[in-house]
Design a protein around this motif. Structure first.
Motif, PDB file in Angstrom:
ATOM      1  N   GLY A 114       0.846  -1.190   0.000  1.00  0.00           N
ATOM      2  CA  GLY A 114       0.000   0.000   0.000  1.00  0.00           C
ATOM      3  C   GLY A 114       0.879   1.236   0.000  1.00  0.00           C
ATOM      4  O   GLY A 114       1.746   1.397  -0.842  1.00  0.00           O
ATOM      5  N   HIS A 115       0.682   2.114   1.005  1.00  0.00           N
ATOM      6  CA  HIS A 115       1.491   3.327   1.097  1.00  0.00           C
ATOM      7  C   HIS A 115       2.736   3.141   1.970  1.00  0.00           C
ATOM      8  O   HIS A 115       3.487   4.077   2.189  1.00  0.00           O
ATOM      9  N   VAL A 116       2.966   1.936   2.464  1.00  0.00           N
ATOM     10  CA  VAL A 116       4.105   1.662   3.338  1.00  0.00           C
ATOM     11  C   VAL A 116       5.257   1.072   2.526  1.00  0.00           C
ATOM     12  O   VAL A 116       5.083   0.068   1.833  1.00  0.00           O
ATOM     13  N   ARG A 117       6.416   1.681   2.634  1.00  0.00           N
ATOM     14  CA  ARG A 117       7.618   1.165   1.979  1.00  0.00           C
ATOM     15  C   ARG A 117       8.205   0.072   2.855  1.00  0.00           C
ATOM     16  O   ARG A 117       8.629   0.316   3.980  1.00  0.00           O
ATOM     17  N   LEU A 118       8.224  -1.170   2.345  1.00  0.00           N
ATOM     18  CA  LEU A 118       8.759  -2.304   3.095  1.00  0.00           C
ATOM     19  C   LEU A 118      10.269  -2.396   2.988  1.00  0.00           C
ATOM     20  O   LEU A 118      10.949  -2.777   3.941  1.00  0.00           O
ATOM     21  N   ALA A 119      10.796  -2.107   1.817  1.00  0.00           N
ATOM     22  CA  ALA A 119      12.241  -2.193   1.584  1.00  0.00           C
ATOM     23  C   ALA A 119      12.587  -1.281   0.420  1.00  0.00           C
ATOM     24  O   ALA A 119      11.756  -1.003  -0.438  1.00  0.00           O
ATOM     25  N   ALA A 120      13.830  -0.834   0.403  1.00  0.00           N
ATOM     26  CA  ALA A 120      14.325   0.011  -0.681  1.00  0.00           C
ATOM     27  C   ALA A 120      15.745  -0.401  -0.985  1.00  0.00           C
ATOM     28  O   ALA A 120      16.509  -0.735  -0.076  1.00  0.00           O
ATOM     29  N   GLY A 121      16.088  -0.394  -2.252  1.00  0.00           N
ATOM     30  CA  GLY A 121      17.455  -0.740  -2.608  1.00  0.00           C
ATOM     31  C   GLY A 121      17.761  -0.451  -4.057  1.00  0.00           C
ATOM     32  O   GLY A 121      16.873  -0.254  -4.877  1.00  0.00           O
ATOM     33  N   SER A 122      19.050  -0.433  -4.339  1.00  0.00           N
ATOM     34  CA  SER A 122      19.517  -0.237  -5.710  1.00  0.00           C
ATOM     35  C   SER A 122      19.281  -1.501  -6.512  1.00  0.00           C
ATOM     36  O   SER A 122      19.381  -2.609  -5.989  1.00  0.00           O
ATOM     37  N   ILE A 123      19.002  -1.312  -7.775  1.00  0.00           N
ATOM     38  CA  ILE A 123      18.863  -2.444  -8.688  1.00  0.00           C
ATOM     39  C   ILE A 123      20.249  -2.838  -9.154  1.00  0.00           C
ATOM     40  O   ILE A 123      21.044  -1.982  -9.540  1.00  0.00           O
ATOM     41  N   SER A 124      20.523  -4.115  -9.115  1.00  0.00           N
ATOM     42  CA  SER A 124      21.815  -4.590  -9.606  1.00  0.00           C
ATOM     43  C   SER A 124      21.918  -4.330 -11.096  1.00  0.00           C
ATOM     44  O   SER A 124      20.938  -4.408 -11.821  1.00  0.00           O
ATOM     45  N   GLY A 125      23.102  -3.987 -11.550  1.00  0.00           N
ATOM     46  CA  GLY A 125      23.309  -3.693 -12.960  1.00  0.00           C
ATOM     47  C   GLY A 125      23.208  -2.203 -13.226  1.00  0.00           C
ATOM     48  O   GLY A 125      22.638  -1.462 -12.446  1.00  0.00           O
ATOM     49  N   ALA A 126      23.771  -1.785 -14.323  1.00  0.00           N
ATOM     50  CA  ALA A 126      23.756  -0.372 -14.691  1.00  0.00           C
ATOM     51  C   ALA A 126      23.496  -0.248 -16.178  1.00  0.00           C
ATOM     52  O   ALA A 126      23.773  -1.157 -16.951  1.00  0.00           O
ATOM     53  N   ILE A 127      22.948   0.891 -16.546  1.00  0.00           N
ATOM     54  CA  ILE A 127      22.690   1.191 -17.945  1.00  0.00           C
ATOM     55  C   ILE A 127      22.780   2.702 -18.094  1.00  0.00           C
ATOM     56  O   ILE A 127      22.443   3.439 -17.159  1.00  0.00           O
ATOM     57  N   GLY A 128      23.272   3.177 -19.205  1.00  0.00           N
ATOM     58  CA  GLY A 128      23.525   4.599 -19.406  1.00  0.00           C
ATOM     59  C   GLY A 128      22.279   5.463 -19.370  1.00  0.00           C
ATOM     60  O   GLY A 128      21.156   4.992 -19.537  1.00  0.00           O
ATOM     61  N   THR A 129      22.498   6.752 -19.193  1.00  0.00           N
ATOM     62  CA  THR A 129      21.389   7.700 -19.096  1.00  0.00           C
ATOM     63  C   THR A 129      20.697   7.931 -20.430  1.00  0.00           C
ATOM     64  O   THR A 129      19.617   8.520 -20.461  1.00  0.00           O
ATOM     65  N   ASN A 130      21.277   7.457 -21.538  1.00  0.00           N
ATOM     66  CA  ASN A 130      20.600   7.583 -22.830  1.00  0.00           C
ATOM     67  C   ASN A 130      19.507   6.509 -22.975  1.00  0.00           C
ATOM     68  O   ASN A 130      18.740   6.542 -23.932  1.00  0.00           O
ATOM     69  N   TRP A 131      19.429   5.572 -22.032  1.00  0.00           N
ATOM     70  CA  TRP A 131      18.391   4.538 -22.033  1.00  0.00           C
ATOM     71  C   TRP A 131      17.228   4.988 -21.162  1.00  0.00           C
ATOM     72  O   TRP A 131      17.434   5.603 -20.119  1.00  0.00           O
ATOM     73  N   ARG A 132      16.019   4.659 -21.591  1.00  0.00           N
ATOM     74  CA  ARG A 132      14.797   4.999 -20.851  1.00  0.00           C
ATOM     75  C   ARG A 132      14.000   3.731 -20.590  1.00  0.00           C
ATOM     76  O   ARG A 132      13.934   2.839 -21.448  1.00  0.00           O
ATOM     77  N   ILE A 133      13.391   3.676 -19.413  1.00  0.00           N
ATOM     78  CA  ILE A 133      12.483   2.570 -19.111  1.00  0.00           C
ATOM     79  C   ILE A 133      11.177   2.847 -19.833  1.00  0.00           C
ATOM     80  O   ILE A 133      10.566   3.900 -19.650  1.00  0.00           O
ATOM     81  N   VAL A 134      10.765   1.919 -20.687  1.00  0.00           N
ATOM     82  CA  VAL A 134       9.560   2.120 -21.488  1.00  0.00           C
ATOM     83  C   VAL A 134       8.485   1.082 -21.188  1.00  0.00           C
ATOM     84  O   VAL A 134       7.389   1.172 -21.730  1.00  0.00           O
ATOM     85  N   GLY A 135       8.777   0.118 -20.324  1.00  0.00           N
ATOM     86  CA  GLY A 135       7.766  -0.876 -20.010  1.00  0.00           C
ATOM     87  C   GLY A 135       8.131  -1.718 -18.809  1.00  0.00           C
ATOM     88  O   GLY A 135       9.307  -1.937 -18.522  1.00  0.00           O
TER      89      GLY A 135
END
Length: 138
Positions: A64-85
């Motif tokens: 719901g509105h409660v954050r259970l956990a937060a963390g970085s996603i493993s792996g990296a990709i350049g700033t010219n890439w966009r999440i589209v889906g």
């Protein structure tokens, strides 16, 4: 819930919770929610954040509105890439991430398990960079 988890390690203002909602202020405009999906298969929508300057990706696992956990996603990709889906592309009950580079027309799929990237593959490209990915719902 206290705001003791540093979800945005490069944002010194993240830990200030001036409105008392238990979540840091996150007023830095470089951070944007770029994905909603069930990344940990608990049937609840989680949040995917991206820093537009650094390319850092952070995931919040939510109840719901409660954050259970937060963390970085493993792996990296350049700033010219966009999440589209976001969607479950391998049938494991967890949302995966579809990326597009509008500068090259390249596409990539990250299969995910929570914060962990299970695999990353370049998928066949659409040569015309003017083509856009449209939202898909599972």
């Amino acid at each position: 819930m206290g705001d003791n988890a540093d979800a945005f390690p490069h944002d010194p203002d993240e830990t200030r919770d001036t409105d008392g909602d238990g979540i840091g202020n996150n007023a830095d405009p470089r951070w944007r929610i770029v994905g909603l999906g069930d990344y940990n298969a608990d049937l609840k929508t989680d949040l995917l954040w991206r820093n537009s300057v650094t390319g850092t990706n952070i995931m919040w696992l939510m109840d719901g509105h409660v954050r259970l956990a937060a963390g970085s996603i493993s792996g990296a990709i350049g700033t010219n890439w966009r999440i589209v889906g976001n969607g479950d592309h391998n049938g494991d009950g967890r949302a995966d991430i579809l990326w597009r580079s509008y500068s090259t027309g390249g596409d990539a799929m990250w299969l995910m398990n929570g914060f962990q990237r299970l695999s990353a593959r370049v998928i066949p490209r659409v040569e015309d960079a003017d083509w856009k990915v449209v939202p898909v719902r599972n």
